[in-house]
Design a protein around this motif. Structure first.
Motif: not given
Length: 213
Positions: A53-61, A11-25
Motif C-alpha cells: 500500500x505504501x508503494x502504491x501511494x508513493x508510486x501514484x504520487x 511508476x503508474x504501472x508499479x502503482x497499478x500492480x501494487x494496488x491489484x496485488x492488495x485488492x486480489x489478496x
C-alpha cells in the motif's frame, strides 16, 4: 519520451500492480470464514500488505507528477530518502518471503496472482524504478536508523495484537507458539537486516547521485 514522462509511466504501472496485488489478496481473505471486521484487521496487520500500500501511494504520487512540490505529501513522494526507505521496506518483504515464507501460499488462481504481485513483481518493479530514475543523494547517515521506526511500529503492533487475540501474521513472530525470547530474537534479526540493507541502499543511492548528477 522524456525522462520525466518515462518515470511517471513506469511508476503508474508499479502503482497499478501494487494496488491489484492488495485488492486480489483482500478478495482471497474475504473468502475465508469468520467475521469480516476481524479478517480485515488481520489483513491490514501484514507487513507485506502495508508496504505494498505504501508503494502504491508513493508510486501514484510520482506518476501524477506530485513529487514536484505541490503539497507536503506530494513532495514527500519524490524525496530520495523517502524513495529509498520504500525501496528498503519492499525489498525486505521480498527477501523475508523467499527466505522464510516460500511455503506460505494463497489458494486458487487469484491467490497465486496476488502472491506473485505483492512478493515478487512489485518489489522488482519498484526497485528497478528506484535505480532508473532520479532524484538520488543527500541522504544523511542517521536515515537508516529512522527507517527502522516503521518496522519497529509494526513489531509492537504485532506483539500487542497477538497478546490480545492470540493471532500473529508470520510464524517467526508467533510469541504464543515460540515464546517471547525466540520471537523477539527473530524480530531483532529482521531489524538487523533492515539496518544493514538500509545502509547499503544509502551507499548505492549516493553512487546513483554521482551517475546522474
Amino acid at each position: 519520451m522524456t525522462a520525466g514522462r518515462a518515470s511517471r509511466a513506469a511508476h503508474a504501472l508499479v502503482a497499478a500492480c501494487a494496488t491489484a496485488g492488495v485488492v486480489l489478496h483482500y478478495l482471497v481473505v474475504l473468502g475465508h470464514d469468520g467475521e469480516v471486521a476481524v479478517r480485515s484487521i488481520r489483513f491490514l496487520s501484514y507487513f507485506t500488505i502495508l508496504t505494498n500500500m505504501l508503494v502504491a501511494v508513493t508510486a501514484f504520487g510520482i506518476a501524477l507528477g506530485l513529487g514536484r512540490g505541490r503539497g507536503r505529501l506530494a513532495a514527500l513522494a519524490g524525496r530520495p530518502s523517502w524513495r529509498t526507505a520504500v525501496t528498503l521496506d519492499i525489498l525486505v518483504v521480498a527477501l523475508v518471503y523467499h527466505l522464510l515464507l516460500r511455503d506460505v501460499t494463497l489458494p486458487g488462481a487469484i491467490g497465486w496472482t496476488a502472491n506473485a504481485l505483492v512478493h515478487q513483481l512489485v518489489p522488482a518493479a519498484w526497485t528497478a524504478c528506484w535505480f532508473a530514475f532520479p532524484p538520488h543523494g543527500a541522504i544523511d547517515r542517521a536515515a537508516p536508523w529512522r527507517w527502522l521506526l516503521y518496522p519497529l511500529g509494526f513489531a509492537l503492533w504485532t506483539l500487542l495484537h497477538g497478546a490480545v487475540g492470540g493471532w500473529y501474521p508470520y510464524p517467526f513472530m508467533d510469541a504464543g507458539r515460540l515464546g517471547y525470547p525466540t520471537a523477539l530474537a527473530n524480530m531483532l534479526g529482521i531489524g538487523a537486516l533492515f539496518l544493514g540493507l538500509g545502509y547499503g541502499l544509502r551507499w548505492v543511492d549516493g553512487r546513483l547521485e554521482s551517475r546522474t548528477g
